[in-house]
Each structure stands twice: as C-alpha cells, then as structure tokens.
Motif scaffolding. Structure first.
Motif, PDB file in Angstrom:
ATOM      1  N   GLU A 185      -0.867   8.839   5.668  1.00 29.18           N
ATOM      2  CA  GLU A 185      -0.055   8.932   4.446  1.00 29.18           C
ATOM      3  C   GLU A 185      -0.220  10.297   3.785  1.00 29.18           C
ATOM      4  O   GLU A 185       0.772  10.918   3.379  1.00 29.18           O
ATOM      5  CB  GLU A 185      -0.472   7.855   3.438  1.00 29.18           C
ATOM      6  CG  GLU A 185      -0.052   6.459   3.785  1.00 29.18           C
ATOM      7  CD  GLU A 185      -0.494   5.491   2.705  1.00 29.18           C
ATOM      8  OE1 GLU A 185       0.364   5.088   1.903  1.00 29.18           O
ATOM      9  OE2 GLU A 185      -1.704   5.171   2.654  1.00 29.18           O
ATOM     10  N   ASP A 186      -1.469  10.752   3.658  1.00 32.04           N
ATOM     11  CA  ASP A 186      -1.716  12.029   2.997  1.00 32.04           C
ATOM     12  C   ASP A 186      -1.078  13.187   3.753  1.00 32.04           C
ATOM     13  O   ASP A 186      -0.583  14.139   3.144  1.00 32.04           O
ATOM     14  CB  ASP A 186      -3.215  12.262   2.822  1.00 32.04           C
ATOM     15  CG  ASP A 186      -3.798  11.423   1.699  1.00 32.04           C
ATOM     16  OD1 ASP A 186      -3.028  10.898   0.859  1.00 32.04           O
ATOM     17  OD2 ASP A 186      -5.043  11.294   1.649  1.00 32.04           O
ATOM     18  N   SER A 224       2.831   1.654  -3.356  1.00 27.05           N
ATOM     19  CA  SER A 224       2.067   1.897  -4.579  1.00 27.05           C
ATOM     20  C   SER A 224       1.354   3.247  -4.588  1.00 27.05           C
ATOM     21  O   SER A 224       0.972   3.734  -5.652  1.00 27.05           O
ATOM     22  CB  SER A 224       1.040   0.784  -4.790  1.00 27.05           C
ATOM     23  OG  SER A 224       0.058   0.825  -3.770  1.00 27.05           O
ATOM     24  N   TYR A 225       1.187   3.861  -3.449  1.00 26.19           N
ATOM     25  CA  TYR A 225       0.457   5.132  -3.385  1.00 26.19           C
ATOM     26  C   TYR A 225       1.359   6.259  -3.863  1.00 26.19           C
ATOM     27  O   TYR A 225       2.385   6.551  -3.244  1.00 26.19           O
ATOM     28  CB  TYR A 225      -0.023   5.378  -1.956  1.00 26.19           C
ATOM     29  CG  TYR A 225      -0.891   6.606  -1.793  1.00 26.19           C
ATOM     30  CD1 TYR A 225      -1.980   6.828  -2.630  1.00 26.19           C
ATOM     31  CD2 TYR A 225      -0.624   7.526  -0.804  1.00 26.19           C
ATOM     32  CE1 TYR A 225      -2.782   7.945  -2.467  1.00 26.19           C
ATOM     33  CE2 TYR A 225      -1.430   8.643  -0.625  1.00 26.19           C
ATOM     34  CZ  TYR A 225      -2.496   8.853  -1.466  1.00 26.19           C
ATOM     35  OH  TYR A 225      -3.293   9.956  -1.306  1.00 26.19           O
ATOM     36  N   GLN A 226       0.989   6.874  -4.975  1.00 24.12           N
ATOM     37  CA  GLN A 226       1.793   7.933  -5.579  1.00 24.12           C
ATOM     38  C   GLN A 226       0.905   9.121  -5.958  1.00 24.12           C
ATOM     39  O   GLN A 226       0.613   9.332  -7.130  1.00 24.12           O
ATOM     40  CB  GLN A 226       2.509   7.413  -6.820  1.00 24.12           C
ATOM     41  CG  GLN A 226       3.471   6.292  -6.544  1.00 24.12           C
ATOM     42  CD  GLN A 226       4.220   5.896  -7.793  1.00 24.12           C
ATOM     43  OE1 GLN A 226       4.676   6.729  -8.558  1.00 24.12           O
ATOM     44  NE2 GLN A 226       4.334   4.605  -8.011  1.00 24.12           N
ATOM     45  N   PRO A 227       0.477   9.891  -4.979  1.00 20.43           N
ATOM     46  CA  PRO A 227      -0.385  11.025  -5.313  1.00 20.43           C
ATOM     47  C   PRO A 227       0.348  12.035  -6.192  1.00 20.43           C
ATOM     48  O   PRO A 227       1.536  12.264  -6.027  1.00 20.43           O
ATOM     49  CB  PRO A 227      -0.723  11.625  -3.945  1.00 20.43           C
ATOM     50  CG  PRO A 227       0.370  11.188  -3.045  1.00 20.43           C
ATOM     51  CD  PRO A 227       0.831   9.852  -3.565  1.00 20.43           C
ATOM     52  N   GLN A 264       0.829  -1.211   0.000  1.00 21.03           N
ATOM     53  CA  GLN A 264       0.000   0.000   0.000  1.00 21.03           C
ATOM     54  C   GLN A 264       0.859   1.255   0.000  1.00 21.03           C
ATOM     55  O   GLN A 264       0.632   2.159  -0.803  1.00 21.03           O
ATOM     56  CB  GLN A 264      -0.913  -0.006   1.220  1.00 21.03           C
ATOM     57  CG  GLN A 264      -1.744   1.250   1.362  1.00 21.03           C
ATOM     58  CD  GLN A 264      -2.540   1.255   2.663  1.00 21.03           C
ATOM     59  OE1 GLN A 264      -2.865   0.211   3.215  1.00 21.03           O
ATOM     60  NE2 GLN A 264      -2.846   2.436   3.154  1.00 21.03           N
ATOM     61  N   ARG A 310      -4.653   6.012   5.282  1.00 21.45           N
ATOM     62  CA  ARG A 310      -4.530   6.966   4.173  1.00 21.45           C
ATOM     63  C   ARG A 310      -4.407   8.398   4.697  1.00 21.45           C
ATOM     64  O   ARG A 310      -3.663   9.208   4.166  1.00 21.45           O
ATOM     65  CB  ARG A 310      -5.726   6.827   3.225  1.00 21.45           C
ATOM     66  CG  ARG A 310      -5.701   7.715   2.001  1.00 21.45           C
ATOM     67  CD  ARG A 310      -4.432   7.620   1.117  1.00 21.45           C
ATOM     68  NE  ARG A 310      -4.006   6.321   0.772  1.00 21.45           N
ATOM     69  CZ  ARG A 310      -4.314   5.629  -0.329  1.00 21.45           C
ATOM     70  NH1 ARG A 310      -5.092   6.156  -1.232  1.00 21.45           N
ATOM     71  NH2 ARG A 310      -3.843   4.413  -0.515  1.00 21.45           N
TER      72      ARG A 310
END
Length: 150
Positions: A131-132, A100-103, A97, A128
């Motif tokens: 993470e954000d 792979s998270y690439q904002p 997770q 999330r």
C-alpha cells in the motif's frame, strides 16, 4: 521549476502524470487528484487489478497544498482484487483496510517527499508495504504535476 528529491525519476513521474493522473477543481474549490493504478496479483498467476486513488487538496497559502481527504478502492470494473491473497484470506477486513488507510490527510503535499516507509513494489496491495509503495507513487506524482505545471 524547482528540483525536488523524488523517489522516482522525472521521466517516470511525467509518464504517470500524463497517463494515470487527472486533476479537477471541485465546486467547493478543492482540487481532486484521481490516479488509476494498474497492477496484478502477486499470486494466482498474476491476475490484473485496477485501483483508483482519489486525493482531495486545498490551497494552503504559500505552502502549496494541504491534503484534506483521500481514498483507495478497487476500480468499478476490477476483478483482480478478489484474487489477491489478502482478499481471499479475509475480504471484509482487506477492503476495510485499504479504504480506511489515508496517509497524509491533514498534512501538506510537500511532506510526502520526505516520506520513506518500507515499501514493496509488487503490483498488489495485500500488505502495508505494498500500500505504501502505491501511495508513494500517487502522492509524488501529484506533487510532481502541481509543482511542474502551475
């Protein structure tokens, strides 16, 4: 110097820029922004953790920079990530997770200033919102560094 609407104070962004951010031009002319985040788990008595963020940018004409790719992963010397509640619950899923998270890949660096997701300032990256919060710190620090030191 342009004044932008950052979520963090100029003093804080300046400190993060000086202590946590490294910028390097790659052989393909991409700019690599590396940011080291030091936090702690929100459980297990606050075990320290270290997270490395890498954001690759390319010049986008007069529009500044475009984010071409990014990554987030526990630092090589980190031991705290294994003590987070998300890792203890499902290590494979948690690492996949966060990796792979690439904002904002494919978007301009200026667009990060308008990004206002629900965030949680805890030192970990278990949800999330956690993470954000970290990605917002990273991306706004990069924007601040490039806008105020070109």
């Amino acid at each position: 110097m342009k004044k932008h609407a950052y979520a963090f104070s100029d003093k804080t962004l300046s400190l993060w820029r000086e202590k946590r951010l490294q910028l390097a031009v790659q052989s393909n002319r991409e700019l690599l922004a590396s940011f080291r985040f030091d936090g702690s788990t929100c459980s297990n008595m606050g075990v320290p953790l270290v997270i490395d963020y890498h954001v690759y940018l390319e010049r986008d004409g007069a529009n500044g920079y475009r984010i071409t790719r990014s990554s987030c992963q526990p630092a090589d010397n980190d031991i705290g990530n294994r003590s987070t509640c998300a890792h203890l619950e499902n290590p494979t899923r948690h690492l996949a997770q966060i990796e792979s998270y690439q904002p904002f890949v494919g978007h301009s660096l200026h667009e990060v200033l308008a990004w206002n997701p629900p965030v949680s300032p805890a030192g970990c990256i278990c949800t999330r919102a956690h993470e954000d919060h970290k990605w917002r710190i990273v991306l706004q620090t990069i924007h601040f560094a490039l806008e105020n030191h070109e």
